[in-house]
Design a protein around this motif. Sequence first.
Motif, PDB file in Angstrom:
ATOM      1  N   GLY A  82       3.740 -10.090   1.032  1.00 30.90           N
ATOM      2  CA  GLY A  82       3.038 -11.337   1.352  1.00 30.90           C
ATOM      3  C   GLY A  82       1.556 -11.235   1.039  1.00 30.90           C
ATOM      4  O   GLY A  82       0.954 -12.165   0.469  1.00 30.90           O
ATOM      5  N   ASP A  83       0.939 -10.089   1.392  1.00 33.89           N
ATOM      6  CA  ASP A  83      -0.490  -9.898   1.096  1.00 33.89           C
ATOM      7  C   ASP A  83      -0.740  -9.942  -0.410  1.00 33.89           C
ATOM      8  O   ASP A  83      -1.742 -10.508  -0.871  1.00 33.89           O
ATOM      9  N   LEU A  84       0.171  -9.338  -1.177  1.00 29.37           N
ATOM     10  CA  LEU A  84       0.032  -9.337  -2.628  1.00 29.37           C
ATOM     11  C   LEU A  84       0.113 -10.760  -3.173  1.00 29.37           C
ATOM     12  O   LEU A  84      -0.667 -11.143  -4.058  1.00 29.37           O
ATOM     13  N   MET A  85       1.026 -11.551  -2.630  1.00 30.08           N
ATOM     14  CA  MET A  85       1.145 -12.945  -3.068  1.00 30.08           C
ATOM     15  C   MET A  85      -0.109 -13.748  -2.694  1.00 30.08           C
ATOM     16  O   MET A  85      -0.522 -14.646  -3.440  1.00 30.08           O
ATOM     17  N   PHE A  92      -0.959  -5.785 -10.402  1.00 30.10           N
ATOM     18  CA  PHE A  92      -0.206  -6.562  -9.423  1.00 30.10           C
ATOM     19  C   PHE A  92       1.260  -6.738  -9.814  1.00 30.10           C
ATOM     20  O   PHE A  92       2.134  -6.787  -8.933  1.00 30.10           O
ATOM     21  N   ASP A  93       1.522  -6.807 -11.098  1.00 31.81           N
ATOM     22  CA  ASP A  93       2.913  -6.969 -11.530  1.00 31.81           C
ATOM     23  C   ASP A  93       3.729  -5.709 -11.204  1.00 31.81           C
ATOM     24  O   ASP A  93       4.863  -5.804 -10.725  1.00 31.81           O
ATOM     25  N   HIS A 107       7.010   1.390  -0.978  1.00 29.16           N
ATOM     26  CA  HIS A 107       5.855   0.717  -0.368  1.00 29.16           C
ATOM     27  C   HIS A 107       4.569   1.461  -0.717  1.00 29.16           C
ATOM     28  O   HIS A 107       3.554   0.863  -1.114  1.00 29.16           O
ATOM     29  N   ALA A 108       4.599   2.798  -0.558  1.00 34.64           N
ATOM     30  CA  ALA A 108       3.411   3.609  -0.845  1.00 34.64           C
ATOM     31  C   ALA A 108       3.021   3.508  -2.319  1.00 34.64           C
ATOM     32  O   ALA A 108       1.835   3.343  -2.653  1.00 34.64           O
ATOM     33  N   LEU A 109       4.002   3.594  -3.211  1.00 34.18           N
ATOM     34  CA  LEU A 109       3.718   3.511  -4.647  1.00 34.18           C
ATOM     35  C   LEU A 109       3.193   2.126  -5.009  1.00 34.18           C
ATOM     36  O   LEU A 109       2.225   1.996  -5.773  1.00 34.18           O
ATOM     37  N   GLY A 110       3.803   1.085  -4.450  1.00 38.71           N
ATOM     38  CA  GLY A 110       3.331  -0.271  -4.722  1.00 38.71           C
ATOM     39  C   GLY A 110       1.893  -0.471  -4.283  1.00 38.71           C
ATOM     40  O   GLY A 110       1.104  -1.152  -4.960  1.00 38.71           O
TER      41      GLY A 110
END
Length: 553
Positions: free
Chosen positions: A407-410, A382-383, A369-372
């Motif tokens: 979800g936020d990323l989408m 984003f990918d 999660h942190a790395l993403g």
Amino acid sequence: MSEQTILSQDLSRRSKADEFSNVIEKARTAHQSYIIKQQTKDLENAIEYYIDAIRIDGRVSEPYYRLASLMYEKGQISLDTAIDQCKTAITLEPENVNAHIYMGYFLSMADNFKDAQKEFSLAIKSAHLNSARPRLFLSNIIRQEMLAEGKTFVGMFKYLYYLVSGSMLLFCDKAAIKMMVQSLVDNISVFSYKTIGETFERAKLFNNAYKTYSEAMEKTKHGEIFYKKMGDLSVNGQDMMSAYHCYRKALEETPYNREVLIKMATLLQTSFPDRVDEAIDYYNRLLEFNIDNDKIYYELGHLYMRKNDRLNSVQAFKLALRYDENNPYYNNSLAYSFVRAELYDDAIEYYQRAIKLNPDAKWTSIVCHALGAVYGEVKGNFDAAEATFQAGLVLDSENYDLLLSLGDLMMVKRDLDRAIRAYCDGIKACPDNFMAYAKAGLALWEKDYVEEAVISFHKSIDLNPNFEISQNNLGVVYLDGLTAPDEALGYFLRAVELNPNYTLAYFNAARSYQALGENKQAAEYYQMALDLNKITEELNENDIKTRLHELFE
């Protein structure tokens, strides 16, 4: 020379001798107490009294070799200086047994085994039946020499001879017997109080245990033992300030008691967040033991982060990794410290290392999660962010925070269907958390699923009525989706009530008033939105002004 003058000089000598005897006895008492109890106060007192004894009469050897031992132990003099002081003592009193014993001891520390054996042999010759201590010391020196240079028949014979004879003569050595008796009496007293106190602890009579340890501290003067016990009881009773004072008293007695240093550092770190510098000081003192240094540097890294000292936090975690480079927790913490220092490429490297080590699926999912977040929010990749989030969900499919971030990323990628799916998965993972409903409501609204958005926002408000964003967003759905300005107005006003600086809620309340034909109230709320927007800059100022002017056309 007159008889009066001779009498005066004789009285002066007697007075000086009495003063010396008084001071040297105080020095011996403090020295013996230090040997038994190992308290810094006794060490300092003994040094001070021995120095005073030399000032009074520098012709007596005892203060010199005693000072050599105590000052060397305290780190005030070097080994060579200690040897020189023992030489002075022997020059003053060539037949002094203890002077030769101390000289032999320091020579052995300098690996000068031959001369050390000579000194112990001289001590044995002078001591006769009281030679147990030098005989045992000599046997130990012979053993050390054989370990260094190899065993010989003569060496083994001498070693056994002095070991056996020293053991047999031990009970003839008055000084040794006296020390043993004093130590035994002291140990029995300490043991008795500890047994009584621990019995009270097992019976859950903690106040009685505390009183017992307090009395023991006064009677035995073993503050390093009983202050620690009192501190432990205070921690168990959640009286952290009392624990702090007790541990501090214990450290005044023995400043380098590692167990108490650990307790004090941990107490400050967990219970006194405003005393970060003091906690750092205690952890730094623990480093001097060179035990578990990786763990100490790890804790120091977190303390430096609490201080927002980015450079030292990075350095501390790096030092921890020097001891254990494959520790996933150290890699993760170093990565986070790099994020705090805005060194994002380094952060990515160490997050990846932590993920690769993967000590636990749920923990590694959190690191993903942190790395993403670094990929998505900082690098704009984003990918890579999506791939990392998905990897984290493979490890823990119910990671609520990770599902919301996906979800936020989408939403950012405008993939509303996948955003809704991620938020709904978050709701399944944690059905009583309002945030997933709030985010799902927004995605549903943007997808034009009006009725579903209303249900989702209502659920968010049911779970947390004080979340002003859901209040505002539900109002928007009623106003713009269901054309119900009267229904919407109540939610906007509630949002403003919850957050008086919520510019958008003022703006939306003005729109509701305008739709209801209440232009005076609409103008008032548009003006408040305009004033607040100069600070918050949430909205387009020209849009607010245009709507405000339209009210009076």
